[in-house]
Each structure stands twice: as structure tokens, then as C-alpha cells.
Scaffold this motif. Structure first.
Motif, mmCIF file in Angstrom:
data_model
loop_
_atom_site.group_PDB
_atom_site.id
_atom_site.type_symbol
_atom_site.label_atom_id
_atom_site.label_comp_id
_atom_site.label_asym_id
_atom_site.label_seq_id
_atom_site.Cartn_x
_atom_site.Cartn_y
_atom_site.Cartn_z
ATOM 1 N N THR A 4 0.831 -1.200 0.000
ATOM 2 C CA THR A 4 0.000 0.000 0.000
ATOM 3 C C THR A 4 0.868 1.252 0.000
ATOM 4 N N LEU A 5 1.894 1.261 0.841
ATOM 5 C CA LEU A 5 2.797 2.411 0.902
ATOM 6 C C LEU A 5 3.513 2.618 -0.421
ATOM 7 N N LEU A 6 3.987 1.544 -1.029
ATOM 8 C CA LEU A 6 4.699 1.662 -2.304
ATOM 9 C C LEU A 6 3.802 2.260 -3.387
ATOM 10 N N LEU A 7 2.547 1.814 -3.451
ATOM 11 C CA LEU A 7 1.640 2.347 -4.456
ATOM 12 C C LEU A 7 1.300 3.808 -4.151
ATOM 13 N N ALA A 8 1.114 4.132 -2.873
ATOM 14 C CA ALA A 8 0.848 5.525 -2.510
ATOM 15 C C ALA A 8 2.001 6.419 -2.938
ATOM 16 N N GLU A 9 3.220 5.967 -2.769
ATOM 17 C CA GLU A 9 4.378 6.752 -3.185
ATOM 18 C C GLU A 9 4.391 6.951 -4.705
ATOM 19 N N GLU A 10 4.069 5.892 -5.428
ATOM 20 C CA GLU A 10 4.020 6.011 -6.886
ATOM 21 C C GLU A 10 2.994 7.048 -7.326
ATOM 22 N N LEU A 11 1.857 7.071 -6.665
ATOM 23 C CA LEU A 11 0.804 8.006 -7.029
ATOM 24 C C LEU A 11 1.192 9.437 -6.667
ATOM 25 N N ILE A 12 1.752 9.641 -5.486
ATOM 26 C CA ILE A 12 2.159 10.981 -5.063
ATOM 27 C C ILE A 12 3.233 11.539 -5.990
ATOM 28 N N LEU A 27 -2.080 3.975 -14.046
ATOM 29 C CA LEU A 27 -1.346 3.114 -13.120
ATOM 30 C C LEU A 27 -2.302 2.214 -12.347
ATOM 31 N N ILE A 28 -3.387 2.780 -11.863
ATOM 32 C CA ILE A 28 -4.365 1.989 -11.118
ATOM 33 C C ILE A 28 -5.031 0.968 -12.030
ATOM 34 N N GLY A 29 -5.361 1.390 -13.243
ATOM 35 C CA GLY A 29 -5.964 0.464 -14.200
ATOM 36 C C GLY A 29 -5.072 -0.727 -14.496
ATOM 37 N N GLU A 30 -3.775 -0.494 -14.554
ATOM 38 C CA GLU A 30 -2.833 -1.585 -14.817
ATOM 39 C C GLU A 30 -2.818 -2.595 -13.676
ATOM 40 N N ARG A 31 -3.151 -2.162 -12.468
ATOM 41 C CA ARG A 31 -3.244 -3.090 -11.345
ATOM 42 C C ARG A 31 -4.568 -3.843 -11.353
ATOM 43 N N CYS A 105 -2.663 12.721 2.056
ATOM 44 C CA CYS A 105 -3.934 12.488 2.749
ATOM 45 C C CYS A 105 -5.122 12.632 1.818
ATOM 46 N N ASP A 106 -5.022 13.561 0.895
ATOM 47 C CA ASP A 106 -6.183 13.934 0.087
ATOM 48 C C ASP A 106 -5.866 13.785 -1.390
ATOM 49 N N MET A 107 -6.026 12.576 -2.008
ATOM 50 C CA MET A 107 -6.370 11.361 -1.282
ATOM 51 C C MET A 107 -5.692 10.144 -1.906
ATOM 52 N N LYS A 108 -4.412 10.309 -2.245
ATOM 53 C CA LYS A 108 -3.748 9.230 -2.981
ATOM 54 C C LYS A 108 -3.481 8.006 -2.116
ATOM 55 N N THR A 109 -3.317 8.192 -0.823
ATOM 56 C CA THR A 109 -3.148 7.019 0.034
ATOM 57 C C THR A 109 -4.435 6.200 0.082
ATOM 58 N N SER A 110 -5.587 6.868 0.103
ATOM 59 C CA SER A 110 -6.856 6.140 0.064
ATOM 60 C C SER A 110 -6.974 5.332 -1.218
ATOM 61 N N LEU A 111 -6.548 5.920 -2.347
ATOM 62 C CA LEU A 111 -6.618 5.201 -3.615
ATOM 63 C C LEU A 111 -5.736 3.957 -3.580
ATOM 64 N N ALA A 112 -4.523 4.106 -3.047
ATOM 65 C CA ALA A 112 -3.638 2.943 -2.929
ATOM 66 C C ALA A 112 -4.258 1.885 -2.027
ATOM 67 N N ALA A 113 -4.876 2.321 -0.943
ATOM 68 C CA ALA A 113 -5.511 1.373 -0.019
ATOM 69 C C ALA A 113 -6.691 0.665 -0.681
ATOM 70 N N PHE A 114 -7.446 1.385 -1.510
ATOM 71 C CA PHE A 114 -8.522 0.738 -2.279
ATOM 72 C C PHE A 114 -7.970 -0.436 -3.080
ATOM 73 N N VAL A 115 -6.924 -0.133 -3.867
ATOM 74 C CA VAL A 115 -6.408 -1.114 -4.819
ATOM 75 C C VAL A 115 -5.859 -2.337 -4.104
ATOM 76 N N ILE A 370 -1.320 3.766 7.267
ATOM 77 C CA ILE A 370 -1.596 3.495 5.859
ATOM 78 C C ILE A 370 -2.190 2.106 5.676
ATOM 79 N N ASP A 371 -1.590 1.108 6.286
ATOM 80 C CA ASP A 371 -2.148 -0.239 6.159
ATOM 81 C C ASP A 371 -3.357 -0.440 7.054
ATOM 82 N N THR A 372 -3.494 0.373 8.097
ATOM 83 C CA THR A 372 -4.742 0.349 8.864
ATOM 84 C C THR A 372 -5.914 0.691 7.947
ATOM 85 N N LEU A 373 -5.739 1.719 7.143
ATOM 86 C CA LEU A 373 -6.772 2.134 6.198
ATOM 87 C C LEU A 373 -7.091 1.012 5.216
ATOM 88 N N LYS A 374 -6.034 0.424 4.655
ATOM 89 C CA LYS A 374 -6.228 -0.682 3.706
ATOM 90 C C LYS A 374 -6.953 -1.852 4.353
#
Length: 391
Positions: A4-12, A27-31, A105-115, A370-374
Motif C-alpha cells: 500500500t505504501l509503495l503504491l501511494a508513493e508512486e501516485l504521489i 497506473l491503477i488500471g494496470e493493477r 492524505c487527500d487522497m492518494k493514500t486512500s486510492l492505494a488502499a482501495f487497490v 496506511i495499512d490500517t486504512l487498507k
């Protein structure tokens, strides 16, 4: 490091100041594609403000299955002065147990946690009863006229049935999970133009002062608001509020009676009021005072409320199991894209990370959360899938 953290970093690391997406949705679509999701890009808006929207869905083999949508935005607000950032805003940086970067926070970590939650859920439930979807836009931080609202209209036109939706807005206050939004107030703005006659201030009988016209009516509107007279709210909503944001009149000269006065105001209203009821009351006050005026209304979003039920219960139970927190339900704060989704989805809540640093210089998130959210998203998926499987 967690996935989750790695994907959040990629998005940020992908600059995506609204309305830019920066390749985040690709990027999300590829996952998602290898997991069986059907991907559809829905672009909207003029050439100089082109918005990218993604609708991705993995349908259950059961045609009667219900659908859970994860919704969010890939765009972020502007960074502000770069020299004020401790580290570059689009270079995710770790300090003292926090990850810094615009959108943390707003809101790429949430997107990573979704995926990652979806990946883990499907690994554990390769043939789920539940259909799962993502709805992403690059126009949440902007005008929000070519983003989620466009996708929702398209889904409604197709007859797509949505049953549950979690919007990843940063709703937590002190700790991840201490608050979720099960509703939001509506927003409606008005631009009031009071018509007068400009003239020399020494000859008031040859002019008509629009400020003087308006003052008694304005005093009554303020009195209604201060007395909580628009409505009383209810168990979920505070009373409707009316506020003036701008007041313009005059030429700048001290000896000229203005020819007009322009007042901008906004209602934040509960489910106890409607745009029509509030408009009638304002017009009634202005008319009773004989004001010569024009008034243009803009409804930015209707209020919505998700009563405690399957979705609220699943999210609250997941938060309790993961964090030990008995989460608070709230309808406070501003608006979000949930206002559009609630028009086409039966149950909608917002849940995401702590919101203390959103839109600020040095925006950040606690890495430990971050992983709590996921995990909360993953637990919610499993709970709703089990509920549907038992139905």
C-alpha cells in the motif's frame, strides 16, 4: 515496505494538480485489469480543462449480486510556494514516521488502499458474490462539473445499479477511524443584485441608494439565521446555516451614491430543508421589504444521508476490529463527490485518513496508519461479500 505504501508513493510522485490526472488512473488500471476489471475512461470538459474519469468494474458471476464502489479523485490542489515545503511536494519523503507529499492524505493514500484491499480480497475470494467497482476522477478539487457527476449521469442512463459506496475522503480527526461521514449538508449559493439609481450624495432625492433599500431586509435575513430559524436540523444534521461571503457597492468615491449593490451568500442546508423552500423564504423577505432586485441561484449539491444499515455497520465493525475505535458518525464539514454518488447509489459513506494536514504545506500521513486504512477497506469488502452470499 508495504504494498500500500509503495503504491501511494508512486501516485504521489505523479504531479496531478486539478484537472490533471498525471497518469494515476492508468497506473491503477494496470493493477486492476489482471484481476478481471473492465476499464472505461470517460473524458469530459473543454480542451483547456480536460478531465479524466475512470470507471472500472469486476462483475460477479451472479447477475443478482450487489455492487460496492470505491470512489475518489486523483487530482490534488496546487502546492503553494515551493520554497515553503520542507521537501519537494511530488517527491514522497519520510520523516519521523510520516510520509510527506501533496496528496498524501487527500487522497492518494486512500486510492492505494482501495487497490491493495481489492487485490487481497480477490486473492482470498476469487469468485466473490459481490461486484466491485472503482470510480475515479481528476475533477474533484476543481469545479467538479466534468468529473464524478458526469460518470454518475452516464451510469444512471445505462441503468447501472449501485448499492454501496465508500468515498476515500480524509474524514478522521485524531486517529484513523475515529470518524466517518454518513451524510453531508447541501450547498446553495445566491447572487443578489439590488438595483438603485446612482447620483450625487448631496442630492439623494435624485438617486436611490440600493444599500439603504437592502439594509432592513438584510437585517431580517441575519436575524432568521442567528435565531436558527431556517430549520432545526435533526438527529444527524445541525440546523441550516446562511452566510454572506461578499458585499460590493459603490464606485470608491465618497460623494457618489452607488447604482447597485451585489451580495453573494451561501446556504449549507440539512435534509430538513430543500432548495425550493429556502429560496421561497429569501424571496419572501426581499419582496416584503419592497427591494428592487435580481437574484440568481446555484445549487452546488443536495444533502444526503445514509441511515445506519449494512454499509455503515460493515465499516464501523471493520474499524472496531482493526483499531479498537468506536467510530463517530458525522455529517459535518464541506461537500464532496459523495453528493453526486448518493443520487445513484443506495448507501454512501466517506472514510479515509486523518485530515489535519490536507491542502496545507507539508501535507503528510502517519505511515503506521496506511495499512490500517487498507485493512479496514479489506474487512469491509469481506463483510459485505459474506452478507450478500448469505442473502
Amino acid at each position: 515496505m508495504s504494498r500500500t505504501l509503495l503504491l501511494a508513493e508512486e501516485l504521489i510522485a505523479r504531479p496531478s494538480v486539478t484537472p490533471e490526472d498525471g497518469g494515476c488512473q492508468q497506473l491503477i488500471g494496470e493493477r486492476l485489469a489482471p484481476l478481471g476489471f473492465t476499464l472505461e475512461t470517460i473524458a469530459s470538459g473543454p480542451a483547456d480543462f480536460r478531465v479524466t474519469n475512470l470507471w472500472a468494474i469486476r462483475r460477479s458471476a451472479d447477475p443478482a449480486a450487489r455492487t460496492l464502489v470505491f470512489a475518489g479523485h486523483t487530482d490534488v490542489v496546487p502546492t503553494g510556494p515551493l520554497e515553503q515545503w520542507t521537501s519537494p511536494p511530488f517527491t514522497p519523503t519520510h520523516r519521523d514516521g510520516r510520509m510527506y507529499g501533496r496528496g498524501a492524505c487527500d487522497m492518494k493514500t486512500s486510492l492505494a488502499a482501495f487497490v491493495v484491499a481489492i487485490e487481497e480480497f480477490l486473492a482470498a475470494h476469487p469468485d466473490p458474490r459481490l461486484s466491485v467497482a472503482l470510480l475515479l476522477t481528476s475533477d474533484e478539487e476543481g469545479p467538479a462539473v466534468d468529473g464524478t457527476v458526469v460518470v454518475c449521469r452516464e451510469l444512471a442512463a445505462r441503468g447501472e445499479k449501485l448499492h454501496y459506496c465508500i468515498v476515500g475522503e480524509p474524514t478522521s480527526v485524531e486517529r484513523c477511524g475515529d470518524m466517518i461521514k454518513n451524510g453531508r449538508r447541501g450547498t446553495m449559493s445566491g447572487r443578489l443584485t439590488v438595483n438603485g439609481v446612482q447620483g450625487h450624495i448631496a442630492y439623494p432625492h435624485l438617486a436611490r441608494n440600493p444599500v439603504h433599500q437592502l439594509a432592513p431586509a438584510l437585517a431580517e435575513l441575519v436575524a432568521i439565521n442567528n435565531a436558527g430559524g431556517w430549520d432545526k436540523g435533526n438527529a444527524y444534521f445541525q440546523p441550516t446555516s446562511w452566510q454572506i461571503s461578499n458585499f460590493h457597492a459603490g464606485t470608491g468615491a465618497s460623494n457618489v451614491i452607488p447604482g447597485s449593490a451585489v451580495v453573494d451568500f451561501n446556504f449549507r442546508f440539512s435534509t430538513e430543508s430543500t432548495p425550493e423552500s429556502l429560496q421561497r423564504r429569501v424571496h419572501g423577505v426581499l419582496d416584503a421589504h419592497g427591494v428592487d432586485y435580481d437574484l440568481k441561484w446555484t445549487v452546488g449539491g443536495l444533502p444526503f444521508l445514509t441511515q445506519p444499515g449494512a454499509l455503515v455497520s460493515a465499516v464501523r465493525t471493520a474499524i472496531q476490529a482493526e483499531t479498537g475505535i468506536a467510530t463517530e458518525l458525522s455529517t459535518s464539514g464541506g461537500t464532496s463527490d459523495a453528493r453526486f454518488i448518493a443520487q445513484v447509489c443506495e448507501q454512501v459513506v466517506e472514510f479515509g485518513p486523518v485530515n489535519a494536514s490536507i491542502h496545507k504545506i507539508d501535507e503528510h500521513i502517519a505511515v503506521a496508519e496506511i495499512d490500517t486504512l487498507k485493512n479496514v477497506y479489506a474487512r469491509t469488502l469481506a463483510a459485505l461479500n459474506a452478507l450478500d452470499a448469505a442473502a
